[in-house]
Scaffold this motif. Structure first.
Motif, mmCIF file in Angstrom:
data_model
loop_
_atom_site.group_PDB
_atom_site.id
_atom_site.type_symbol
_atom_site.label_atom_id
_atom_site.label_comp_id
_atom_site.label_asym_id
_atom_site.label_seq_id
_atom_site.Cartn_x
_atom_site.Cartn_y
_atom_site.Cartn_z
ATOM 1 N N ALA A 55 0.832 -1.203 0.000
ATOM 2 C CA ALA A 55 0.000 0.000 0.000
ATOM 3 C C ALA A 55 0.863 1.249 0.000
ATOM 4 O O ALA A 55 0.363 2.347 -0.205
ATOM 5 N N GLY A 56 2.161 1.074 0.249
ATOM 6 C CA GLY A 56 3.072 2.212 0.362
ATOM 7 C C GLY A 56 3.603 2.404 1.764
ATOM 8 O O GLY A 56 4.041 3.494 2.135
ATOM 9 N N LYS A 57 3.588 1.324 2.573
ATOM 10 C CA LYS A 57 4.054 1.433 3.958
ATOM 11 C C LYS A 57 5.530 1.830 4.041
ATOM 12 O O LYS A 57 5.897 2.701 4.828
ATOM 13 N N THR A 58 6.366 1.159 3.274
ATOM 14 C CA THR A 58 7.801 1.405 3.400
ATOM 15 C C THR A 58 8.176 2.820 2.980
ATOM 16 O O THR A 58 8.905 3.506 3.717
ATOM 17 N N PRO A 59 7.712 3.350 1.829
ATOM 18 C CA PRO A 59 7.999 4.760 1.532
ATOM 19 C C PRO A 59 7.481 5.718 2.601
ATOM 20 O O PRO A 59 8.097 6.748 2.880
ATOM 21 N N THR A 60 6.336 5.374 3.208
ATOM 22 C CA THR A 60 5.791 6.225 4.267
ATOM 23 C C THR A 60 6.673 6.181 5.507
ATOM 24 O O THR A 60 6.965 7.222 6.110
ATOM 25 N N SER A 212 -3.154 12.929 2.725
ATOM 26 C CA SER A 212 -3.075 12.435 1.356
ATOM 27 C C SER A 212 -1.671 12.652 0.813
ATOM 28 O O SER A 212 -0.933 13.530 1.262
ATOM 29 N N GLY A 213 -1.311 11.836 -0.155
ATOM 30 C CA GLY A 213 0.003 11.943 -0.775
ATOM 31 C C GLY A 213 0.061 11.056 -2.000
ATOM 32 O O GLY A 213 -0.930 10.441 -2.404
ATOM 33 N N ARG A 214 1.244 10.999 -2.600
ATOM 34 C CA ARG A 214 1.446 10.168 -3.783
ATOM 35 C C ARG A 214 2.873 9.654 -3.798
ATOM 36 O O ARG A 214 3.758 10.228 -3.152
ATOM 37 N N LEU A 215 3.068 8.592 -4.534
ATOM 38 C CA LEU A 215 4.401 8.047 -4.728
ATOM 39 C C LEU A 215 4.967 8.646 -6.007
ATOM 40 O O LEU A 215 4.337 8.581 -7.070
ATOM 41 N N ALA A 216 6.144 9.245 -5.912
ATOM 42 C CA ALA A 216 6.747 9.915 -7.056
ATOM 43 C C ALA A 216 8.109 9.304 -7.355
ATOM 44 O O ALA A 216 8.900 9.061 -6.439
ATOM 45 N N VAL A 285 14.162 -2.991 -16.295
ATOM 46 C CA VAL A 285 13.893 -2.017 -15.245
ATOM 47 C C VAL A 285 12.981 -2.659 -14.212
ATOM 48 O O VAL A 285 12.061 -3.424 -14.556
ATOM 49 N N THR A 286 13.233 -2.371 -12.936
ATOM 50 C CA THR A 286 12.443 -2.958 -11.858
ATOM 51 C C THR A 286 12.383 -1.988 -10.685
ATOM 52 O O THR A 286 12.801 -0.829 -10.796
ATOM 53 N N THR A 287 11.861 -2.455 -9.552
ATOM 54 C CA THR A 287 11.743 -1.597 -8.376
ATOM 55 C C THR A 287 12.983 -1.743 -7.499
ATOM 56 O O THR A 287 13.722 -2.729 -7.579
ATOM 57 N N GLU A 288 13.192 -0.760 -6.638
ATOM 58 C CA GLU A 288 14.289 -0.852 -5.671
ATOM 59 C C GLU A 288 14.133 -2.088 -4.792
ATOM 60 O O GLU A 288 15.108 -2.759 -4.454
ATOM 61 N N LYS A 289 12.904 -2.375 -4.423
ATOM 62 C CA LYS A 289 12.657 -3.514 -3.536
ATOM 63 C C LYS A 289 13.062 -4.829 -4.206
ATOM 64 O O LYS A 289 13.639 -5.712 -3.570
ATOM 65 N N ASP A 290 12.774 -4.951 -5.510
ATOM 66 C CA ASP A 290 13.155 -6.165 -6.221
ATOM 67 C C ASP A 290 14.670 -6.307 -6.288
ATOM 68 O O ASP A 290 15.203 -7.412 -6.108
ATOM 69 N N ALA A 309 16.947 0.367 -11.568
ATOM 70 C CA ALA A 309 15.872 0.536 -10.592
ATOM 71 C C ALA A 309 15.223 1.898 -10.765
ATOM 72 O O ALA A 309 15.882 2.874 -11.152
ATOM 73 N N LEU A 310 13.926 1.948 -10.478
ATOM 74 C CA LEU A 310 13.212 3.217 -10.454
ATOM 75 C C LEU A 310 12.793 3.493 -9.012
ATOM 76 O O LEU A 310 11.739 3.039 -8.558
ATOM 77 N N PRO A 311 13.624 4.234 -8.269
ATOM 78 C CA PRO A 311 13.256 4.545 -6.874
ATOM 79 C C PRO A 311 12.036 5.457 -6.825
ATOM 80 O O PRO A 311 11.864 6.343 -7.675
ATOM 81 N N VAL A 312 11.198 5.247 -5.832
ATOM 82 C CA VAL A 312 10.039 6.122 -5.614
ATOM 83 C C VAL A 312 10.037 6.585 -4.167
ATOM 84 O O VAL A 312 10.527 5.897 -3.265
ATOM 85 N N GLY A 313 9.504 7.759 -3.948
ATOM 86 C CA GLY A 313 9.388 8.299 -2.599
ATOM 87 C C GLY A 313 8.006 8.867 -2.380
ATOM 88 O O GLY A 313 7.259 9.138 -3.331
ATOM 89 N N LEU A 314 7.647 9.050 -1.120
ATOM 90 C CA LEU A 314 6.341 9.607 -0.778
ATOM 91 C C LEU A 314 6.394 11.130 -0.816
ATOM 92 O O LEU A 314 7.278 11.750 -0.213
ATOM 93 N N VAL A 315 5.450 11.718 -1.526
ATOM 94 C CA VAL A 315 5.266 13.174 -1.535
ATOM 95 C C VAL A 315 3.938 13.470 -0.843
ATOM 96 O O VAL A 315 2.877 13.054 -1.319
#
Length: 334
Positions: A55-60, A212-216, A285-290, A309-315
């Protein structure tokens, strides 16, 4: 194991057939949740979600830790280390193998000290021994062992609670009301669906804040992928979310390969992905977690080395609102 597709649709025959099992599981889990927990001598901030899967726990959790670090505080992450071999409690080393500690702890350890422990109380004591002024739990909302100063529920705005049924009839870990009754706030990631708005209304009816927020994605990583023909693969809770992000960025994705959440890559996966990329001249290309999940396994070095990898962070839409919630619940100066 891959999640059943019917979990994310309107309740139907499959969910109905599993309703008795779901009722029994929910009752047992809810009874376990009522057990009294232990209080430790530092605040505990728990980042959890209502369902199985991502759900986005780790970026949060990472965003919260960075907020705490920016305030001059000393956070230590506490996590179970899902799919890791070691029970802990132990501090995660930078060169730890994912097979030993899990993938998420390796991401967390890049930001702040991280303790893996299946026994959350023992893990909290180890975190304090490691210098924690505040503990940030990645997952653990449904674990009653520790009293939480803050229980922040993270909700995927698109998937919400799926069919709103409890395991195994649906993706909910416990009945929805049982979980929301233990929450101190809700963070909705992404645009909320009608089902997510129903949960928002239930949270607001309890007088709790809704954030509210988004993964960027990281802009530099996106720039590095432009102009390349991509083979995207992911073994996370919702691979389609990753693929949709790539499409929204207008990157040229020629092929996608989805694996189950926390998938442990093996030789067959390596051969399949490398062969497909070579035969069609595609960039992996994959996720940082992978990529973290491949750490410490020499059999996966080639795949990891050829994958971007395509890192994402919470905004956060209103970071001050999260800062206020944390400060009010913990007494910390933020």
């Amino acid at each position: 194991m891959r999640e059943p597709a019917f979990w994310w649709r309107e309740p139907g025959l499959a969910a109905g057939l599993m309703a008795p099992l779901a009722a029994a599981y929910g009752a047992i889990a809810a009874a376990r949740l009522r057990r009294p927990g232990s209080t430790v001598r530092v605040p505990v901030i728990c980042v959890g979600n209502l369902t199985v899967g991502g759900a986005g726990k780790t970026p949060t959790a990472i965003a919260i830790a960075r907020m705490l670090l920016g305030a001059g505080l000393h956070p230590v992450f506490l996590t179970r280390g899902y799919k890791g071999r070691l029970a802990g409690p132990l501090r995660v080393a930078a060169d730890a193998a994912a097979a030993d500690v899990g993938d998420e702890p390796l991401l967390l350890a890049r930001v702040a000290p991280t303790v893996v422990a299946r026994d959350r109380l023992a893990g909290a004591e180890r975190a304090i021994a490691e210098g924690a002024g505040v503990i940030v739990m990645d997952d653990g909302l449904q674990n009653p062992t520790l009293v939480k100063s803050v229980a922040l529920v993270v909700l995927d705005g698109r998937r919400a609670a799926g069919n709103a049924r409890v395991l195994p009839a649906g993706p909910l870990r416990l009945p929805l009301d049982t979980q929301l009754d233990r929450a101190h706030g809700l963070l909705v990631i992404g645009d909320p669906s009608p089902a997510a708005l129903d949960i928002v209304a239930a949270v607001r009816a309890r007088g709790l804040p809704v954030l509210s927020g988004r993964l960027a994605p990281d802009p530099a990583a996106v720039a590095g992928l432009r102009g390349q023909r991509l083979l995207a693969y992911a073994g996370i809770g919702d691979p389609d979310k990753f693929f949709a992000m790539l499409a929204a960025l207008r990157l040229r994705v020629e092929e996608t390969v989805a694996f189950p959440d926390h998938h442990r890559y093996g030789g067959g996966d390596v051969a399949r992905l490398l062969t497909a990329a070579r035969d069609r001249s595609l960039t992996l290309v994959t996720t940082e977690k992978d990529l973290c999940r491949m750490q410490g396994d020499p059999r996966l070095d080639r795949l990891a080395g050829l994958s971007l990898a395509l890192p994402v962070g919470l905004v956060l839409d209103e970071p001050a609102a999260l800062r206020r919630l944390l400060a009010e619940r913990t007494g910390l100066r933020l």
